[in-house]
Motif scaffolding. Sequence first.
Motif, short mmCIF file in Angstrom:
data_model
loop_
_atom_site.label_atom_id
_atom_site.label_comp_id
_atom_site.label_asym_id
_atom_site.label_seq_id
_atom_site.Cartn_x
_atom_site.Cartn_y
_atom_site.Cartn_z
N ALA A 159 3.89 -10.76 2.73
CA ALA A 159 4.52 -12.04 3.08
C ALA A 159 4.33 -13.05 1.95
N GLU A 160 3.17 -13.05 1.33
CA GLU A 160 2.92 -13.94 0.19
C GLU A 160 3.86 -13.62 -0.96
N ASP A 192 1.92 -6.58 5.65
CA ASP A 192 0.74 -7.44 5.84
C ASP A 192 0.98 -8.81 5.24
N ILE A 193 -0.04 -9.65 5.29
CA ILE A 193 0.08 -11.02 4.78
C ILE A 193 0.30 -11.02 3.27
N VAL A 230 4.74 -19.81 6.12
CA VAL A 230 4.89 -18.49 6.72
C VAL A 230 4.16 -18.49 8.07
N ARG A 231 4.91 -18.13 9.11
CA ARG A 231 4.33 -18.05 10.46
C ARG A 231 4.24 -16.58 10.88
N ASN A 232 3.24 -16.28 11.68
CA ASN A 232 3.14 -14.95 12.26
C ASN A 232 3.93 -14.90 13.57
N VAL A 246 0.32 -19.06 8.74
CA VAL A 246 -0.75 -18.26 8.14
C VAL A 246 -0.78 -18.37 6.63
N LEU A 247 0.26 -18.99 6.06
CA LEU A 247 0.33 -19.12 4.60
C LEU A 247 1.29 -20.24 4.27
N TYR A 250 7.01 -11.71 10.09
CA TYR A 250 6.65 -13.01 9.52
C TYR A 250 7.91 -13.85 9.40
#
Length: 85
Positions: A29-30, A25-26, A57-59, A65-66, A4
């Motif tokens: 990242a959060e 996972d996301i 936040v980029r994948n 993605v966030l 991420y």
Amino acid sequence: MPRYFFDSYDGDRFIPDHEGLELRDIAAAEREARKALPDMAKDALPDGDPQTFIISVRNEAGQVVLRAALSLVVENLPEFPSAER
């Protein structure tokens, strides 16, 4: 593990993340984005103007993605009346 990328914007500067972090996972990242926002605000305290700090936040595919934001407002309040009479 997926990678991420955490791009930041402090109202004046956009700083892209070219390295990223490998995270489970996301949700991880959060958590990273939430931890970074107060540090951004501390490092760039505004001079009285409202300021919003943003982390996108980029994948690995480059998709955002966030997005997490923290707004900081500093207000000068009038003096409170004296309690003495």
